[in-house]
Design an enzyme around this catalytic site. Structure first.
Site: not given
Ligand code: FAD
Length: 393
Positions: A31, A104, A213, A290
């Site tokens: 991370e 979250r 909510y 994502d």
């Molecule tokens: P991220 O949470 O972006 O995590 C990526 C991680 O990788 C981070 O910790 C970052 O620091 C790390 N990172 C990045 N680059 C590097 C690197 N080069 N080396 C090492 N580490 C790195 N989803 C739901 O399911 N329900 C909801 O109600 C919902 N509501 C939302 C509301 C809003 C306004 C938004 C913006 C999003 C919402 N989402 C919701 C979507 C959800 O937040 C994301 O889809 C989810 O958090 C994605 O998780 P992730 O682990 O793929 O990415």
């Protein structure tokens, strides 16, 4: 076997680490931030993700913090009338699992604690991933501090702006939607009784909406206000200027403005997504969450999908007896249409929420005429438990 390497410790990366460790694989997760953390905001949990909590062994911990609202209620942000409602008490009977909302940070902490308790997982903070080289036998990962580490495969769970994706897919930057989200959480006792509803309320207006909510056993209220604006090009989790928010919400109902007025500090997000695409996997490297399929939040499923990815990926690795390239290819194939459908439908739901004029009238007529069972049934494609080979649980 060399460990599976994971770039990123968000909900997706931690979920993947846990799923892989539970399936018997060693994991090293990197991370970039100095500590593991999630922003202070809510997250909706569809019945589809609860099966993943069971598979990951974190169901009890999630249930401890989550709130199960009575209903989803959609109201007109200008006229005030209720457009439609979906009672949530039938979710368990229909889908085998509830609809819930949680903080979250609570979900992230639950995943983190479960990972910390797994001897097969090594978690490393302050370790940004720079680049990787893949060969027939494994992957060499270069960290920004100059160290190289060897693994049998790499999962890019590094989010919307994924570096791993840049190498695997080379498809440029995410699509900036022009939609801005302001988020805040406030103590429930700061709200008058009539504003404390035990439900998910969405106030829909032209080019805007507000969702609120309860979270944390009802101790706090989560607010997300969204509007269309080209004011910001891109950004993430920055302090939001309330004047801009007020300009966009000036014509909304007093109840909406009253709710917004309670907030002192907002964080804002410039919302981005991508067109669904195949090609997340290249040999021993794949993407998750994502990084693979960023979506707008209008179906509230981005994190839900990331956790489905995590469990599916671990199941394919287990089935392939450690043939990493085969497992990663199968995983992508099993996930791409489902996640692509959510990416696509999230945009459609955004258009429905933000309709104005005659389109809004049509929406109100159409949604108002639906009975609640039909409304619940219309989401079966998403809320039913997803199936893939290896998920016998
Ligand atoms: P991220 O949470 O972006 O995590 C990526 C991680 O990788 C981070 O910790 C970052 O620091 C790390 N990172 C990045 N680059 C590097 C690197 N080069 N080396 C090492 N580490 C790195 N989803 C739901 O399911 N329900 C909801 O109600 C919902 N509501 C939302 C509301 C809003 C306004 C938004 C913006 C999003 C919402 N989402 C919701 C979507 C959800 O937040 C994301 O889809 C989810 O958090 C994605 O998780 P992730 O682990 O793929 O990415």
């Amino acid at each position: 076997m060399d460990p599976i390497l994971i770039a990123g410790g968000g909900i997706g990366g931690l979920g993947a680490a846990l799923a892989l460790a539970r399936a018997g694989f060693p994991v090293r997760l990197f991370e970039r931030s100095a500590e593991f953390r999630e922003v202070g905001a809510g997250i909706q949990l569809g019945p589809n993700v609860f099966h993943m909590f069971d598979r990951l062994g974190i169901r009890t911990a999630v249930d401890r913090d989550a709130v199960r609202p009575d209903m989803l209620s959609m109201r007109c942000a200008v006229g005030g009338q209720e457009i439609t409602r979906v009672p949530l008490d039938g979710m368990v009977a229909r889908y085998g699992n509830p609809y819930a909302v949680t903080h979250r940070a609570d979900l992230h902490r639950t995943l983190l604690e479960a990972c910390e308790a797994e001897p097969a997982i090594t978690l490393e903070t302050n370790r940004p991933v720079a680049v990787f080289i893949e060969d027939a036998a494994g992957v060499t990962l270069r960290l920004e501090d100059g160290e190289s580490v060897r693994g049998s495969g790499l999962i890019g769970a590094d989010g919307l702006w994924s570096r791993t994706r840049q190498v695997v897919m080379a498809d440029g930057r995410p699509t900036v939607s022009g939609h801005i989200a302001y988020r805040a959480v406030l103590p429930m006792e700061s709200l008058p009784e009539e504003m404390r509803g035990h439900r998910v309320t969405l106030w829909a207006g032209p080019r805007l909406h507000l969702v609120h909510y309860p979270l944390r056993r009802g101790e706090v209220m989560n607010l997300v206000a969204v509007f269309h604006s080209d004011h910001y090009v891109e950004g993430w989790d920055q302090a939001g200027d309330p004047r801009l928010l007020w300009r966009h919400f000036a014509a909304t109902r007093p109840e909406v403005r009253e709710m917004l007025s309670r907030i002192e500090t907002w964080r804002f997000w410039v919302l981005c997504d991508r067109e669904p695409r195949r090609g997340w996997t290249r040999g021993r490297v794949t993407l998750l969450g994502d990084a693979a399929h960023p979506m707008l939040q209008y179906l509230a499923q981005g994190a839900n999908m990331a956790l489905e990815d995590a469990v599916c990926l671990a199941d394919q690795l287990r089935r392939s007896d450690g043939d990493v390239a085969r497992a990663f290819a199968e995983y992508e194939d099993l996930r791409v249409l489902r996640t692509g459908r959510v990416q696509t439908m999230a945009r459609v739901f955004g258009d429905i929420y933000h309709a104005g004029g005659v389109r809004a009238e049509l929406r109100d007529q159409w949604l108002g005429a639906r009975d609640p069972v039909a409304a619940r049934e219309g989401m079966a494609w998403l809320y039913e438990r997803p199936r893939w080979p290896g998920d016998e649980g």
